[in-house]
Design an enzyme around this catalytic site. Structure first.
Site, PDB file in Angstrom:
ATOM      1  CG  ASP A  45      39.662  35.578  38.800  1.00 53.71           C
ATOM      2  OD1 ASP A  45      39.411  34.606  37.848  1.00 53.71           O
ATOM      3  OD2 ASP A  45      39.385  36.627  38.563  1.00 53.71           O
ATOM      4  CG  ASP A  56      42.306  38.736  37.133  1.00 49.40           C
ATOM      5  OD1 ASP A  56      42.769  37.798  36.660  1.00 49.40           O
ATOM      6  OD2 ASP A  56      41.317  39.117  37.495  1.00 49.40           O
ATOM      7  CD  GLU A  57      42.457  33.011  36.647  1.00 51.93           C
ATOM      8  OE1 GLU A  57      42.260  31.770  36.563  1.00 51.93           O
ATOM      9  OE2 GLU A  57      42.542  33.580  35.876  1.00 51.93           O
TER      10      GLU A  57
END
Ligand code: DCP
Ligand code: MG
Length: 351
Positions: A8, A103-104
């Site tokens: 993350d 983003d993960e």
């Protein structure tokens, strides 16, 4: 037992803005529309969070909490570009990369050969490469399943790593607040609290009849999660474009005579990886060999191919490749290039 990494990125949108405008470094920053509009923040950096500023908060409230907050409108195209660079790094370590957002992602490294299969070292390397190549920091969690890996990546945020080993799962969960369980939102959490259940340890001490009465069909799943059992697979939404294996020699080798004895072992490794993915068999488009010479020059040779290549197919191609090479060899790779997925092929036939 699986080995799952959850990555993350730290305050992603804000971090990207700061990367392109280093003057923002150290200043409280929020990404979102202006304070006199009705917009809410996409995110805020850690300086701003100290003032209580959070994602999804109205910009007007954020500025009230932190009057010197710098507000920037989001630039989604830019975040997407940076995200692609991060995912390109993740895919070097496994075919099983499941994006959850820009983003993960989850990465299943159970079968990875990198770092002798150490998920912890792989996670550290991923963080190092993201910083080195993209210039952003990421946090990582390592655990035997998705639920725990995601909890872990949040544990030492920002720019941190947290590992939950299989034999630590039980003790880790004992005091973990039930809010951290995958799928437990505000309403379910409140219900748990009313029943006097605050932690996973307390949840797993309840009997199933009791839980079923209060949580119906979800009871068993919640109970399993509180024990650290989560069988969800990492599902990648992209198809690999090739499947290759390679070997870097301890000492550079010269010529075919020295190189060929290494091939049977390499072929065996390739075959074992390929046979684990039967769906790839009718997607082979070409046989590829790759070499890196002692001066680090890399080159490949490919011929069209359908079906499953044999050791001889690779030997033949490598022999013809090496006829053109005089330098010593540092690395050799063999593998196949793959068509798009079956669906892609059908579409290609139609259009
Ligand atoms: N995002 C958004 N609206 C939200 C939450 C997030 O637009 N309500 C966007 C902005 C974030 C990005 O998604 O930068 C990633 O979300 P995260 O929840 O991972 O938050 P951050 O990466 O910003 O911060 P953290 O360091 O806590 O991961
Ligand atoms: Mg994030």
């Amino acid at each position: 037992m699986r080995k799952i990494i959850h990555i993350d990125m730290d305050c992603f949108y804000a971090a990207v803005e700061t990367k392109y405008n280093p003057q923002l470094k150290g200043k409280a920053l929020g990404i979102g529309g202006p304070a006199d509009s009705r917009s809410v923040l996409c995110t805020a950096n850690y300086e701003a969070r100290r003032y209580g500023v959070r994602a999804a908060m109205p910009s007007s409230k954020a500025v009230r909490l932190c009057p010197h907050l710098i507000l920037l409108p989001p630039q989604f195209d830019l975040y997407k570009k940076e995200s692609q660079r991060v995912f390109e790094i993740l895919k070097r370590f496994s075919d099983k990369v499941e994006p959850l957002s820009l983003d993960e992602a989850y990465i299943d490294v159970t079968d990875s050969k990198h770092f002798k299969g150490s998920a912890t070292l792989i996670a550290q390397e991923i963080r190092r490469l993201i910083f080195l190549e993209v210039g952003l920091t990421a946090s990582a969690g390592v655990a035997p399943n998705k639920f725990l890996a995601k909890v872990a990546s949040d544990w030492n945020k920002p720019n941190g790593l947290f590992v939950i080993k299989p034999d630590e799962v039980e003790s880790f969960l004992l005091d973990l607040p039930i809010e951290k369980i995958f799928g437990v939102g505000k309403v379910t959490a409140e219900k748990f609290h009313q029943l006097g259940i605050k932690t996973c340890g307390e949840l797993r001490n309840k009997d199933l009849f009791f839980l079923k009465r209060h949580f119906g069909s979800r009871a068993f799943e919640l109970y399993e999660l509180s024990l650290g059992i989560d069988k969800r697979e990492v599902i990648s939404h992209w198809e690999p474009k090739s499947l290759t294996v390679e070997e870097t020699f301890d000492k550079d080798v010269g010529g075919l005579d020295e190189l060929l004895p290494h091939l049977p072992r390499l072929y065996e490794e390739w075959q074992s990886r390929f046979s684990k993915k039967p769906h790839l068999q009718n997607r082979v488009a070409g046989v590829v060999v790759k070499i890196k010479t002692t001066d680090f020059q890399q080159s490949t040779k490919e011929v069209a191919f359908a079906g499953v290549p044999t050791l001889q197919d690779f030997v033949k191609l490598l022999t013809s490749k090496l006829l053109q090479v005089e330098k010593k060899i540092r690395l050799v790779g063999i593998g196949v290039r793959l068509h798009g997925s079956e669906k892609d092929q059908q579409l290609a036939l139609i259009s």
